[in-house]
Design a protein around this motif. Sequence first.
Motif, PDB file in Angstrom:
ATOM      1  N   ASN A   1       0.815  -1.211   0.000  1.00  0.00           N
ATOM      2  CA  ASN A   1       0.000   0.000   0.000  1.00  0.00           C
ATOM      3  C   ASN A   1       0.853   1.267   0.000  1.00  0.00           C
ATOM      4  OD1 ASN A   1       0.592  -0.935   2.768  1.00  0.00           O
ATOM      5  ND2 ASN A   1      -0.470   0.907   3.411  1.00  0.00           N
ATOM      6  N   GLU A   2       0.249   2.357  -0.468  1.00  0.00           N
ATOM      7  CA  GLU A   2       0.915   3.664  -0.443  1.00  0.00           C
ATOM      8  C   GLU A   2       0.954   4.155   1.001  1.00  0.00           C
ATOM      9  OE1 GLU A   2      -0.015   8.113  -2.107  1.00  0.00           O
ATOM     10  OE2 GLU A   2      -0.523   6.418  -3.379  1.00  0.00           O
ATOM     11  N   LEU A   3       2.064   4.747   1.385  1.00  0.00           N
ATOM     12  CA  LEU A   3       2.240   5.227   2.756  1.00  0.00           C
ATOM     13  C   LEU A   3       2.204   6.751   2.766  1.00  0.00           C
ATOM     14  CD1 LEU A   3       5.072   2.757   3.740  1.00  0.00           C
ATOM     15  CD2 LEU A   3       2.656   2.597   4.325  1.00  0.00           C
ATOM     16  N   ASN A   4       1.470   7.315   3.703  1.00  0.00           N
ATOM     17  CA  ASN A   4       1.313   8.767   3.785  1.00  0.00           C
ATOM     18  C   ASN A   4       2.468   9.414   4.533  1.00  0.00           C
ATOM     19  OD1 ASN A   4      -1.223   8.703   2.500  1.00  0.00           O
ATOM     20  ND2 ASN A   4      -2.210   8.168   4.425  1.00  0.00           N
ATOM     21  N   ASP A   5       2.824  10.624   4.108  1.00  0.00           N
ATOM     22  CA  ASP A   5       3.806  11.431   4.827  1.00  0.00           C
ATOM     23  C   ASP A   5       3.197  11.848   6.160  1.00  0.00           C
ATOM     24  OD1 ASP A   5       5.417  11.186   2.597  1.00  0.00           O
ATOM     25  OD2 ASP A   5       4.946  13.168   1.819  1.00  0.00           O
ATOM     26  N   VAL A   6       4.045  11.987   7.181  1.00  0.00           N
ATOM     27  CA  VAL A   6       3.568  12.361   8.507  1.00  0.00           C
ATOM     28  C   VAL A   6       4.438  13.466   9.099  1.00  0.00           C
ATOM     29  CG1 VAL A   6       2.532  10.126   9.042  1.00  0.00           C
ATOM     30  CG2 VAL A   6       4.903  10.527   9.613  1.00  0.00           C
ATOM     31  N   THR A   7       3.865  14.191  10.045  1.00  0.00           N
ATOM     32  CA  THR A   7       4.587  15.209  10.805  1.00  0.00           C
ATOM     33  C   THR A   7       4.448  14.859  12.275  1.00  0.00           C
ATOM     34  OG1 THR A   7       4.147  16.896   9.142  1.00  0.00           O
ATOM     35  CG2 THR A   7       4.738  17.668  11.336  1.00  0.00           C
ATOM     36  N   ILE A   8       5.581  14.855  12.979  1.00  0.00           N
ATOM     37  CA  ILE A   8       5.579  14.581  14.411  1.00  0.00           C
ATOM     38  C   ILE A   8       6.289  15.723  15.130  1.00  0.00           C
ATOM     39  CG2 ILE A   8       5.490  12.070  14.118  1.00  0.00           C
ATOM     40  CD1 ILE A   8       8.504  11.979  14.743  1.00  0.00           C
ATOM     41  N   SER A   9       6.065  15.809  16.416  1.00  0.00           N
ATOM     42  CA  SER A   9       6.703  16.852  17.225  1.00  0.00           C
ATOM     43  C   SER A   9       7.962  16.301  17.891  1.00  0.00           C
ATOM     44  CB  SER A   9       5.736  17.346  18.303  1.00  0.00           C
ATOM     45  OG  SER A   9       6.359  18.344  19.099  1.00  0.00           O
ATOM     46  N   THR A  10       8.719  17.212  18.454  1.00  0.00           N
ATOM     47  CA  THR A  10       9.863  16.817  19.263  1.00  0.00           C
ATOM     48  C   THR A  10       9.375  16.374  20.635  1.00  0.00           C
ATOM     49  OG1 THR A  10      10.127  19.099  19.980  1.00  0.00           O
ATOM     50  CG2 THR A  10      11.485  18.374  18.132  1.00  0.00           C
ATOM     51  N   GLU A  11      10.262  15.721  21.359  1.00  0.00           N
ATOM     52  CA  GLU A  11       9.942  15.336  22.730  1.00  0.00           C
ATOM     53  C   GLU A  11       9.985  16.582  23.612  1.00  0.00           C
ATOM     54  OE1 GLU A  11      11.160  11.691  24.381  1.00  0.00           O
ATOM     55  OE2 GLU A  11      12.148  11.048  22.543  1.00  0.00           O
ATOM     56  N   PRO A  12       9.316  16.571  24.758  1.00  0.00           N
ATOM     57  CA  PRO A  12       9.255  17.771  25.597  1.00  0.00           C
ATOM     58  C   PRO A  12      10.606  18.249  26.132  1.00  0.00           C
ATOM     59  CG  PRO A  12       7.654  16.139  26.335  1.00  0.00           C
ATOM     60  CD  PRO A  12       8.480  15.496  25.270  1.00  0.00           C
ATOM     61  N   TYR A  13      11.535  17.333  26.395  1.00  0.00           N
ATOM     62  CA  TYR A  13      12.782  17.734  27.042  1.00  0.00           C
ATOM     63  C   TYR A  13      14.024  17.472  26.197  1.00  0.00           C
ATOM     64  CZ  TYR A  13       9.638  18.202  30.930  1.00  0.00           C
ATOM     65  OH  TYR A  13       8.587  18.577  31.714  1.00  0.00           O
ATOM     66  N   SER A  14      13.827  17.170  24.919  1.00  0.00           N
ATOM     67  CA  SER A  14      14.971  17.026  24.018  1.00  0.00           C
ATOM     68  C   SER A  14      14.522  17.429  22.621  1.00  0.00           C
ATOM     69  CB  SER A  14      15.508  15.593  24.018  1.00  0.00           C
ATOM     70  OG  SER A  14      14.585  14.728  23.400  1.00  0.00           O
ATOM     71  N   CYS A  15      15.489  17.666  21.764  1.00  0.00           N
ATOM     72  CA  CYS A  15      15.167  18.167  20.425  1.00  0.00           C
ATOM     73  C   CYS A  15      15.177  17.038  19.391  1.00  0.00           C
ATOM     74  CB  CYS A  15      16.155  19.275  20.038  1.00  0.00           C
ATOM     75  SG  CYS A  15      15.545  20.292  18.682  1.00  0.00           S
ATOM     76  N   VAL A  16      14.729  15.869  19.795  1.00  0.00           N
ATOM     77  CA  VAL A  16      14.557  14.762  18.850  1.00  0.00           C
ATOM     78  C   VAL A  16      13.073  14.432  18.769  1.00  0.00           C
ATOM     79  CG1 VAL A  16      16.849  13.786  19.263  1.00  0.00           C
ATOM     80  CG2 VAL A  16      14.913  12.965  20.591  1.00  0.00           C
ATOM     81  N   GLY A  17      12.695  13.843  17.652  1.00  0.00           N
ATOM     82  CA  GLY A  17      11.295  13.508  17.456  1.00  0.00           C
ATOM     83  C   GLY A  17      10.813  12.461  18.448  1.00  0.00           C
ATOM     84  N   VAL A  18       9.530  12.537  18.764  1.00  0.00           N
ATOM     85  CA  VAL A  18       8.925  11.506  19.606  1.00  0.00           C
ATOM     86  C   VAL A  18       9.039  10.179  18.853  1.00  0.00           C
ATOM     87  CG1 VAL A  18       7.341  13.085  20.782  1.00  0.00           C
ATOM     88  CG2 VAL A  18       6.608  11.934  18.684  1.00  0.00           C
ATOM     89  N   PRO A  19       9.087   9.054  19.554  1.00  0.00           N
ATOM     90  CA  PRO A  19       9.138   7.775  18.847  1.00  0.00           C
ATOM     91  C   PRO A  19       7.950   7.647  17.894  1.00  0.00           C
ATOM     92  CG  PRO A  19       9.626   7.450  21.165  1.00  0.00           C
ATOM     93  CD  PRO A  19       9.177   8.883  21.011  1.00  0.00           C
ATOM     94  N   PHE A  20       8.246   7.235  16.665  1.00  0.00           N
ATOM     95  CA  PHE A  20       7.213   7.111  15.641  1.00  0.00           C
ATOM     96  C   PHE A  20       6.904   5.642  15.412  1.00  0.00           C
ATOM     97  CE2 PHE A  20       6.139   6.441  11.140  1.00  0.00           C
ATOM     98  CZ  PHE A  20       4.945   7.141  11.100  1.00  0.00           C
ATOM     99  N   THR A  21       5.637   5.273  15.596  1.00  0.00           N
ATOM    100  CA  THR A  21       5.217   3.895  15.366  1.00  0.00           C
ATOM    101  C   THR A  21       5.092   3.655  13.869  1.00  0.00           C
ATOM    102  OG1 THR A  21       4.035   3.859  17.464  1.00  0.00           O
ATOM    103  CG2 THR A  21       3.435   2.174  15.842  1.00  0.00           C
ATOM    104  N   LEU A  22       5.809   2.656  13.383  1.00  0.00           N
ATOM    105  CA  LEU A  22       5.804   2.366  11.949  1.00  0.00           C
ATOM    106  C   LEU A  22       4.415   1.950  11.481  1.00  0.00           C
ATOM    107  CD1 LEU A  22       9.177   0.483  11.884  1.00  0.00           C
ATOM    108  CD2 LEU A  22       8.674   2.620  10.726  1.00  0.00           C
ATOM    109  N   PRO A  23       4.040   2.355  10.276  1.00  0.00           N
ATOM    110  CA  PRO A  23       2.706   2.019   9.773  1.00  0.00           C
ATOM    111  C   PRO A  23       2.597   0.541   9.419  1.00  0.00           C
ATOM    112  CG  PRO A  23       3.975   3.124   8.068  1.00  0.00           C
ATOM    113  CD  PRO A  23       4.801   3.162   9.333  1.00  0.00           C
ATOM    114  N   GLU A  24       1.372   0.042   9.500  1.00  0.00           N
ATOM    115  CA  GLU A  24       1.115  -1.331   9.068  1.00  0.00           C
ATOM    116  C   GLU A  24       1.232  -1.379   7.553  1.00  0.00           C
ATOM    117  OE1 GLU A  24       0.389  -4.230  10.704  1.00  0.00           O
ATOM    118  OE2 GLU A  24       0.859  -3.184  12.566  1.00  0.00           O
ATOM    119  N   ILE A  25       1.952  -2.354   7.064  1.00  0.00           N
ATOM    120  CA  ILE A  25       2.081  -2.524   5.622  1.00  0.00           C
ATOM    121  C   ILE A  25       1.019  -3.526   5.183  1.00  0.00           C
ATOM    122  CG2 ILE A  25       3.580  -3.302   3.743  1.00  0.00           C
ATOM    123  CD1 ILE A  25       4.488  -0.701   5.057  1.00  0.00           C
TER     124      ILE A  25
END
Length: 194
Positions: free
Chosen positions: A39-63
């Motif tokens: 299946n086609e996978l959609n682009d996503v936008t996530i935020s950073t974690e509250p106390y660091s400048c890395v993205g929150v863990p992103f759960t991989l989409p079901e293929i």
Amino acid sequence: ELLRHWIIRDECQPLVPGVNPLRHIQAIKVEDNTPPIINELNDVTISTEPYSCVGVPFTLPEIEGADACGDYEVSYRLSYGLVANGEIIGLQLGTTVVTAVATDDCGNVAEEEFSITVVDDVAPVAICDQETRVALGQDGKARLYWPTIDDGSYDNCGIERIEVRRMDADSVCDPFGGIYKDYVEFCCEDITSS
């Protein structure tokens, strides 16, 4: 692979080994050259974690997909970050291209790309002195710069700029008091009688 043995004899001719009958082995090979369909996978936008400048863990989409001749396995490819336990962790600010790779039992490969954009949606925390005294100069004026009242303001991705403004935007002492800038101005008119 399937082997079919053929024996062909001309009944009108005498039996001669290697001539009549002729013996032939036919190899029949069934190949799967078709990659899985995913299946086609959609682009996503996530935020950073509250106390660091890395993205929150992103759960991989079901293929979701199919393969004509069996099962397929899915893996993910990206330029950095860690894929573990069904999540991508360690993504930095900006956009990262992720490739889902589906490989069937015959080695056929299908790929689908999507982007994960990490943005800083966490607001900075402003911490200032509860009370500050300002001494007016001989001309009856004073400027209060923001470092004087900052008491450890912070942001998970770093502070780009700190500015202050007056709470009373229509002050006689600071005609632009309602606009954020490096300082606020005070004058004799700010002195209240107690």
